[in-house]
Design a protein around this motif. Structure first.
Motif, PDB file in Angstrom:
ATOM      1  N   THR A  46       0.807  -1.221   0.000  1.00 23.37           N
ATOM      2  CA  THR A  46       0.000   0.000   0.000  1.00 23.37           C
ATOM      3  C   THR A  46       0.843   1.275   0.000  1.00 23.37           C
ATOM      4  O   THR A  46       0.297   2.379  -0.005  1.00 23.37           O
ATOM      5  N   ALA A  47       2.150   1.131  -0.006  1.00 19.84           N
ATOM      6  CA  ALA A  47       3.024   2.311   0.056  1.00 19.84           C
ATOM      7  C   ALA A  47       3.200   2.952  -1.314  1.00 19.84           C
ATOM      8  O   ALA A  47       3.099   2.283  -2.347  1.00 19.84           O
ATOM      9  N   GLN A  48       3.452   4.258  -1.319  1.00 22.65           N
ATOM     10  CA  GLN A  48       3.802   4.993  -2.538  1.00 22.65           C
ATOM     11  C   GLN A  48       5.292   4.757  -2.785  1.00 22.65           C
ATOM     12  O   GLN A  48       6.133   5.138  -1.973  1.00 22.65           O
ATOM     13  N   LEU A  49       5.623   4.144  -3.924  1.00 24.34           N
ATOM     14  CA  LEU A  49       7.007   3.750  -4.167  1.00 24.34           C
ATOM     15  C   LEU A  49       7.651   4.465  -5.350  1.00 24.34           C
ATOM     16  O   LEU A  49       8.787   4.166  -5.715  1.00 24.34           O
ATOM     17  N   GLU A  50       6.933   5.417  -5.945  1.00 22.60           N
ATOM     18  CA  GLU A  50       7.521   6.215  -7.026  1.00 22.60           C
ATOM     19  C   GLU A  50       8.550   7.181  -6.437  1.00 22.60           C
ATOM     20  O   GLU A  50       8.428   7.620  -5.288  1.00 22.60           O
ATOM     21  N   GLN A  51       9.552   7.516  -7.244  1.00 28.26           N
ATOM     22  CA  GLN A  51      10.520   8.530  -6.828  1.00 28.26           C
ATOM     23  C   GLN A  51       9.807   9.865  -6.649  1.00 28.26           C
ATOM     24  O   GLN A  51       9.053  10.278  -7.521  1.00 28.26           O
ATOM     25  N   LEU A  52      10.040  10.515  -5.528  1.00 24.55           N
ATOM     26  CA  LEU A  52       9.374  11.789  -5.243  1.00 24.55           C
ATOM     27  C   LEU A  52      10.408  12.896  -5.145  1.00 24.55           C
ATOM     28  O   LEU A  52      11.402  12.767  -4.421  1.00 24.55           O
ATOM     29  N   GLU A  53      10.154  13.969  -5.873  1.00 24.83           N
ATOM     30  CA  GLU A  53      11.077  15.109  -5.856  1.00 24.83           C
ATOM     31  C   GLU A  53      11.088  15.735  -4.464  1.00 24.83           C
ATOM     32  O   GLU A  53      10.045  15.944  -3.846  1.00 24.83           O
ATOM     33  N   GLY A  54      12.269  16.029  -3.975  1.00 23.33           N
ATOM     34  CA  GLY A  54      12.385  16.675  -2.663  1.00 23.33           C
ATOM     35  C   GLY A  54      12.620  15.699  -1.534  1.00 23.33           C
ATOM     36  O   GLY A  54      12.875  16.095  -0.395  1.00 23.33           O
ATOM     37  N   ILE A  55      12.504  14.383  -1.818  1.00 26.93           N
ATOM     38  CA  ILE A  55      12.806  13.373  -0.795  1.00 26.93           C
ATOM     39  C   ILE A  55      14.094  12.676  -1.218  1.00 26.93           C
ATOM     40  O   ILE A  55      14.113  11.902  -2.172  1.00 26.93           O
ATOM     41  N   GLU A  56      15.161  12.978  -0.492  1.00 28.96           N
ATOM     42  CA  GLU A  56      16.478  12.476  -0.879  1.00 28.96           C
ATOM     43  C   GLU A  56      16.550  10.960  -0.768  1.00 28.96           C
ATOM     44  O   GLU A  56      16.979  10.278  -1.684  1.00 28.96           O
ATOM     45  N   GLU A  57      16.132  10.431   0.382  1.00 30.93           N
ATOM     46  CA  GLU A  57      16.101   8.977   0.554  1.00 30.93           C
ATOM     47  C   GLU A  57      14.675   8.558   0.900  1.00 30.93           C
ATOM     48  O   GLU A  57      14.207   8.730   2.019  1.00 30.93           O
ATOM     49  N   HIS A  58      13.998   8.032  -0.116  1.00 28.13           N
ATOM     50  CA  HIS A  58      12.612   7.601   0.039  1.00 28.13           C
ATOM     51  C   HIS A  58      12.571   6.448   1.041  1.00 28.13           C
ATOM     52  O   HIS A  58      13.172   5.395   0.806  1.00 28.13           O
ATOM     53  N   PRO A  59      11.860   6.596   2.171  1.00 28.75           N
ATOM     54  CA  PRO A  59      11.923   5.575   3.231  1.00 28.75           C
ATOM     55  C   PRO A  59      11.446   4.206   2.785  1.00 28.75           C
ATOM     56  O   PRO A  59      12.042   3.182   3.143  1.00 28.75           O
ATOM     57  N   PHE A  60      10.372   4.167   1.987  1.00 24.68           N
ATOM     58  CA  PHE A  60       9.833   2.867   1.593  1.00 24.68           C
ATOM     59  C   PHE A  60      10.614   2.249   0.437  1.00 24.68           C
ATOM     60  O   PHE A  60      10.650   1.018   0.299  1.00 24.68           O
ATOM     61  N   ARG A  61      11.233   3.066  -0.392  1.00 26.93           N
ATOM     62  CA  ARG A  61      12.104   2.520  -1.436  1.00 26.93           C
ATOM     63  C   ARG A  61      13.337   1.870  -0.792  1.00 26.93           C
ATOM     64  O   ARG A  61      13.790   0.809  -1.215  1.00 26.93           O
ATOM     65  N   HIS A  62      13.866   2.521   0.226  1.00 26.20           N
ATOM     66  CA  HIS A  62      14.999   1.943   0.954  1.00 26.20           C
ATOM     67  C   HIS A  62      14.581   0.644   1.638  1.00 26.20           C
ATOM     68  O   HIS A  62      15.303  -0.372   1.578  1.00 26.20           O
ATOM     69  N   PHE A  63      13.422   0.660   2.252  1.00 20.48           N
ATOM     70  CA  PHE A  63      12.901  -0.537   2.929  1.00 20.48           C
ATOM     71  C   PHE A  63      12.698  -1.666   1.919  1.00 20.48           C
ATOM     72  O   PHE A  63      13.065  -2.827   2.179  1.00 20.48           O
ATOM     73  N   ALA A  64      12.137  -1.331   0.752  1.00 19.60           N
ATOM     74  CA  ALA A  64      11.888  -2.340  -0.286  1.00 19.60           C
ATOM     75  C   ALA A  64      13.189  -2.979  -0.753  1.00 19.60           C
ATOM     76  O   ALA A  64      13.274  -4.202  -0.933  1.00 19.60           O
ATOM     77  N   THR A  65      14.208  -2.149  -0.952  1.00 15.10           N
ATOM     78  CA  THR A  65      15.519  -2.664  -1.379  1.00 15.10           C
ATOM     79  C   THR A  65      16.052  -3.666  -0.375  1.00 15.10           C
ATOM     80  O   THR A  65      16.511  -4.765  -0.737  1.00 15.10           O
ATOM     81  N   GLU A  66      16.007  -3.301   0.906  1.00 12.25           N
ATOM     82  CA  GLU A  66      16.535  -4.167   1.959  1.00 12.25           C
ATOM     83  C   GLU A  66      15.762  -5.485   2.047  1.00 12.25           C
ATOM     84  O   GLU A  66      16.349  -6.557   2.231  1.00 12.25           O
ATOM     85  N   ILE A  67      14.439  -5.403   1.914  1.00 11.72           N
ATOM     86  CA  ILE A  67      13.606  -6.607   2.008  1.00 11.72           C
ATOM     87  C   ILE A  67      13.901  -7.555   0.853  1.00 11.72           C
ATOM     88  O   ILE A  67      14.044  -8.771   1.046  1.00 11.72           O
ATOM     89  N   ILE A  68      13.994  -7.023  -0.364  1.00 15.27           N
ATOM     90  CA  ILE A  68      14.254  -7.882  -1.522  1.00 15.27           C
ATOM     91  C   ILE A  68      15.641  -8.502  -1.441  1.00 15.27           C
ATOM     92  O   ILE A  68      15.818  -9.696  -1.709  1.00 15.27           O
ATOM     93  N   VAL A  69      16.626  -7.707  -1.052  1.00 14.12           N
ATOM     94  CA  VAL A  69      17.986  -8.235  -0.911  1.00 14.12           C
ATOM     95  C   VAL A  69      18.001  -9.368   0.119  1.00 14.12           C
ATOM     96  O   VAL A  69      18.587 -10.440  -0.117  1.00 14.12           O
ATOM     97  N   SER A  70      17.335  -9.162   1.235  1.00 11.29           N
ATOM     98  CA  SER A  70      17.293 -10.188   2.283  1.00 11.29           C
ATOM     99  C   SER A  70      16.561 -11.437   1.793  1.00 11.29           C
ATOM    100  O   SER A  70      17.027 -12.567   2.004  1.00 11.29           O
ATOM    101  N   ALA A  71      15.418 -11.242   1.142  1.00 18.18           N
ATOM    102  CA  ALA A  71      14.614 -12.379   0.677  1.00 18.18           C
ATOM    103  C   ALA A  71      15.382 -13.230  -0.324  1.00 18.18           C
ATOM    104  O   ALA A  71      15.367 -14.467  -0.250  1.00 18.18           O
ATOM    105  N   VAL A  72      16.064 -12.572  -1.248  1.00 21.65           N
ATOM    106  CA  VAL A  72      16.816 -13.305  -2.281  1.00 21.65           C
ATOM    107  C   VAL A  72      18.027 -14.001  -1.672  1.00 21.65           C
ATOM    108  O   VAL A  72      18.370 -15.115  -2.048  1.00 21.65           O
ATOM    109  N   LYS A  73      18.657 -13.367  -0.696  1.00 18.09           N
ATOM    110  CA  LYS A  73      19.818 -13.976  -0.036  1.00 18.09           C
ATOM    111  C   LYS A  73      19.443 -15.286   0.649  1.00 18.09           C
ATOM    112  O   LYS A  73      20.179 -16.270   0.582  1.00 18.09           O
ATOM    113  N   ILE A  74      18.295 -15.282   1.323  1.00 15.92           N
ATOM    114  CA  ILE A  74      17.949 -16.468   2.111  1.00 15.92           C
ATOM    115  C   ILE A  74      17.151 -17.494   1.312  1.00 15.92           C
ATOM    116  O   ILE A  74      17.015 -18.634   1.745  1.00 15.92           O
ATOM    117  N   ASN A  75      16.617 -17.102   0.160  1.00 14.32           N
ATOM    118  CA  ASN A  75      15.909 -18.072  -0.688  1.00 14.32           C
ATOM    119  C   ASN A  75      16.031 -17.652  -2.148  1.00 14.32           C
ATOM    120  O   ASN A  75      15.225 -16.890  -2.650  1.00 14.32           O
TER     121      ASN A  75
END
Length: 598
Positions: A225-254
């Motif tokens: 349900t999060a907005q994941l498009e790049q948004l002007e004025g937000i240097e580090e998009h919190p949910f994009r960062h979270f998504a990156t970490e989750i996918i990296v972790s998921a792929v590492k373990i499976n």
């Protein structure tokens, strides 16, 4: 004094063996420690805890201070020294207390929190909780899984910030908390990966599965349900960062997770060694895998894991199940992901390249039907418009037989005059291409077209059809018939329209005449009644209701009602004028052929 009471209890317990501690000792320690915190003696309590002589006492009893400690931390302001002392006490307890007891105490605090305090409490306790979990030897996987499940259960009821302003404000602290949680899980992910590197298999399968469950839950909330498009004025998009970490972790373990996302076998879920996990996750995996596919295909997260050998048509086929899952939801954030994923898959394909055999897959029928529901029922205008554009894109990708089959399906299932009118316009465009191309097209000429025209050139309920409600479909059908009569000579009869003309007259033109006469008479009588009632009324601003096309209109003045009724009559006149032109063209063509033959 609270400190004196605490010292007295400490001195009594110092002379006891660990096994001799009684329930009364625990209670007295908790009460005295709590009083020290509440009376502002956190510094003195910290000294007691740091005293090496009290190590055994703190190990066994210290966890009882967690609840009052958390309360006091939130009571003091950020810059208050007493708050800093409390934080240091929390850190000391994490180092000194019995891990099992402290683990339960920390989880209890997280479970009991609610509302605005959820994220602050979770972020406060993540570090000590991680410290304790890393110390556990027995049931470590279970405890990690329980911790992550408890945290996610507490976070899930919180609304996910969607707009740029909401993310920047982060009123409840969810953006910050989500990234703190993923950092909390990292040591355990690294532990699993390290074990896999050593033996090529993970010795602790249970820990691996608990972490994968967390990743799957995170894909469903907050990422779905999060907005994941790049948004002007937000240097580090919190949910994009979270998504990156989750996918990296998921792929590492499976590593099998990515092939699973792009498997077109419907109903597949992540492979679990433990059947209990499989049963729990089955109901959640569809949303999670759909979100993962969106993140990879549209947002390009984890693209380095993406199998580059997939053809565009296979990629579309794999994603149709995910698209269907997303389009069945009503939230703007989820619907938009479904539309973006569908569009992204289609844009990879050449026009006319999608084989008609794909329509034998149920998803290829279900998804356009879901798309029609978005077009007609979604209250959000930009999503309705986008879904219409995507439907056209979907139509364009099919070969000719595929377009033909899809048109038949949508005409039978859409139950919406506007959509039917749009499909009929597409049919007209395909007929035009067939008549102007050098090579024959069997699907939009001859007997195949006649079969399709049987669905187009008719009134759903004969002369009693609601002409106003079906005006879009009727006008499109008349325009198609007019085109056929003008473009296809009776002598050529490429489309077959002249062969089936008698049926068209019987099923379409004749009942349309009758229906127009009935509808015009009804509306003219209604207008006459309104005008008479207006003269009798004291004021022309009398408010009453009117029913149009079977639906009761909002309360309107008599003048407003008359405008609506006149508008309906104008629509009937428009239909009648096109109908008259079609019949005139037919007569002219028939007469011309008769003249040639005479």
């Amino acid at each position: 004094m609270a400190v004196d009471e605490l010292q007295a209890i400490i001195q009594r317990c110092q002379i006891l063996e660990e096994a001799d501690f009684k329930g009364e000792d625990f209670n007295l320690f908790q009460v005295a420690g709590q009083k020290c915190l509440e009376d502002g003696y956190a510094a003195q309590l910290l000294e007691v805890i740091q005293n090496e002589k009290n190590k055994i006492i703190i190990k066994n009893m210290g966890w009882n201070l967690i609840s009052p400690l958390v309360r006091c931390i939130f009571m003091y302001k950020q810059e208050d020294d007493k708050r800093e002392h409390c934080l240091r006490i929390l850190d000391q307890l994490a180092q000194l207390c019995n891990p099992k007891e402290l683990f339960l105490g920390l989880l209890e605090q997280i479970e009991q929190t609610s509302g605005e305090q959820v994220c602050p409490t979770v972020m406060l306790l993540l570090q000590p909780l991680q410290t304790v979990l890393l110390k556990l030897q027995n049931k470590k996987a279970y405890s990690v899984g329980l911790s992550l499940a408890m945290i996610m259960n507490q976070l899930t009821p919180l609304p996910v910030p969607y707009t740029k302003q909401q993310m920047q404000e982060d009123k409840l602290g969810l953006c910050q908390c989500c990234n703190a949680v993923v950092n909390f899980a990292k040591p355990f992910v690294n532990e699993v990966v390290k074990n896999m590197e050593k033996t090529s298999e993970c010795n602790d399968m249970e820990l691996k599965e608990e972490l994968l469950k967390f990743c799957m839950k995170s894909l469903k909330y907050p990422l779905l349900t999060a907005q994941l498009e790049q948004l002007e004025g937000i240097e580090e998009h919190p949910f994009r960062h979270f998504a990156t970490e989750i996918i990296v972790s998921a792929v590492k373990i499976n590593y099998k997770l990515i092939p699973l996302v792009f498997s077109h076998r419907k109903g597949k879920s992540p492979h679990w060694e433990n059947q209990e996990f499989a049963d729990i996750e089955r109901k959640n995996s569809a949303d999670s895998l759909a979100c993962l596919s969106y993140l990879m295909i549209v947002q390009h997260f984890g693209i380095h894991c993406f199998p580059m050998v997939f053809s565009p048509s296979y990629l579309l086929q794999c994603n149709m199940t995910h698209i269907e899952v997303l389009l069945k939801r009503t939230e703007e954030s989820v619907l938009s992901k479904g539309l973006d994923l569908f569009e992204s898959c289609l844009l990879r394909m050449e026009d006319n390249s999608l084989l008609h055999q794909y329509l034998e897959c149920r998803d290829f029928i279900n998804v356009p039907q879901d798309l029609v529901k978005v077009m007609t029922l979604c209250p959000i205008e930009h999503l309705r418009k986008k879904s219409l554009n995507i439907l056209q894109l979907f139509i364009d990708k099919f070969d000719t037989e595929g377009k033909y089959t899809l048109f038949r399906c949508l005409l039978k299932t859409s139950n919406h005059a506007g959509v039917e009118g749009y499909i009929i316009k597409n049919i007209k465009d395909q007929i035009h291409l067939s008549l102007t191309k050098a090579h024959d097209n069997i699907w939009f000429t001859g007997h195949h077209l006649i079969s399709l025209l049987d669905l187009v050139l008719l009134l759903p309920e004969g002369a009693e059809t609601d002409l106003l409600q079906n005006s879009d479909r009727i006008m499109a059908s008349l325009n198609l018939l007019r085109y056929l009569v003008i473009k296809d000579c009776e002598t050529d009869n490429q489309t077959g329209v002249w062969t089936t003309l008698a049926k068209i007259k019987q099923n379409f033109l004749k009942p349309l005449h009758v229906g127009l006469n009935m509808s015009k008479a009804h509306y003219e009588a209604e207008i006459k009644n309104k005008k008479e009632n207006r003269r009798e009324a004291h004021s022309s601003n009398t408010v009453c209701s009117v029913t149009v096309s079977g639906e009761k209109m909002p309360a309107m003045t008599t003048e407003m009602q008359l405008q609506v009724l006149h508008s309906a009559l104008f629509t009937f006149d428009l239909i009648e004028s096109v109908l008259a032109r079609v019949e005139e063209l037919i007569e002219v063509k028939i007469k011309a052929v008769m003249d040639e033959n005479s």
